[in-house]
Design a protein around this motif. Structure first.
Motif, mmCIF file in Angstrom:
data_model
loop_
_atom_site.group_PDB
_atom_site.id
_atom_site.type_symbol
_atom_site.label_atom_id
_atom_site.label_comp_id
_atom_site.label_asym_id
_atom_site.label_seq_id
_atom_site.Cartn_x
_atom_site.Cartn_y
_atom_site.Cartn_z
ATOM 1 N N GLU A 79 5.454 9.192 -6.246
ATOM 2 C CA GLU A 79 5.301 10.631 -6.482
ATOM 3 C C GLU A 79 5.996 11.459 -5.409
ATOM 4 N N LYS A 80 6.055 10.932 -4.200
ATOM 5 C CA LYS A 80 6.734 11.660 -3.129
ATOM 6 C C LYS A 80 8.239 11.684 -3.343
ATOM 7 N N HIS B 24 0.818 -1.221 0.000
ATOM 8 C CA HIS B 24 0.000 0.000 0.000
ATOM 9 C C HIS B 24 0.852 1.271 0.000
ATOM 10 N N ARG B 25 1.944 1.292 -0.775
ATOM 11 C CA ARG B 25 2.829 2.455 -0.778
ATOM 12 C C ARG B 25 3.168 2.964 -2.182
ATOM 13 N N LEU B 26 2.257 2.805 -3.116
ATOM 14 C CA LEU B 26 2.486 3.359 -4.449
ATOM 15 C C LEU B 26 2.627 4.884 -4.397
ATOM 16 N N ASP B 27 2.101 5.487 -3.345
ATOM 17 C CA ASP B 27 2.226 6.930 -3.175
ATOM 18 C C ASP B 27 3.685 7.379 -3.033
ATOM 19 N N LEU B 28 4.558 6.467 -2.623
ATOM 20 C CA LEU B 28 5.967 6.820 -2.467
ATOM 21 C C LEU B 28 6.604 7.290 -3.773
ATOM 22 N N ASP C 56 -6.136 5.722 -11.108
ATOM 23 C CA ASP C 56 -5.575 6.872 -10.404
ATOM 24 C C ASP C 56 -4.911 7.899 -11.306
ATOM 25 N N TRP D 229 -4.325 0.748 -9.600
ATOM 26 C CA TRP D 229 -3.718 2.079 -9.572
ATOM 27 C C TRP D 229 -3.555 2.629 -10.983
ATOM 28 N N ARG E 174 -3.054 -4.347 -6.730
ATOM 29 C CA ARG E 174 -3.162 -2.910 -6.455
ATOM 30 C C ARG E 174 -2.462 -2.062 -7.515
ATOM 31 N N ILE F 143 -2.828 7.579 -13.624
ATOM 32 C CA ILE F 143 -1.433 7.270 -13.890
ATOM 33 C C ILE F 143 -1.178 7.138 -15.390
#
Length: 113
Positions: free
Chosen positions: A24-25, A18-22, A56, A52, A48, A58
């Motif tokens: 972009e960060k 659950h860290r696909l947000d990393l 999302d 995504w 996921r 992408i």
């Protein structure tokens, strides 16, 4: 800032935790070669990373397949790895995000980060 070119396995694994947000960060300018998205989209519906990519926004980060030098094709890597390395060979300030040892060795031979 460098552009990250991301392969399938790192995306799939980030999805599992659950860290696909990393992505972009850590690197707002990452891209996903089309061949990598094809691999992910062929996976299970509950993956996921697949969800995504589908939902999302992408798709704007998915880049078309570029001509790949024969020297890279000769390594006989997977389609995603080949696309990552091929794209990196045409972008001067890029970083290959790969987990496969053979692909990392290939990138190193071609002096890609």
């Amino acid at each position: 800032m460098s552009t990250w070119i991301v392969n399938a396995s790192p995306l799939i694994l980030l999805g599992k935790i659950h860290r696909l947000d990393l992505l972009e960060k850590l690197c707002p300018s990452f891209v996903i070669p089309a061949a990598v998205s094809v691999e992910i989209l062929a996976g299970p519906n509950d993956d996921r990373a697949k969800v995504w990519i589908q939902t999302d926004g992408i798709t704007a980060r998915i880049v078309p397949i570029t001509p790949i030098p024969e020297e890279i094709i000769a390594w006989d890597l997977g389609a995603g790895e080949t696309a990552v390395i091929g794209l990196a060979s045409s972008l001067s300030s890029s970083i290959c995000i790969l987990d496969d040892l053979a692909a990392r060795n290939c990138a190193e031979v071609f002096q890609l980060r």
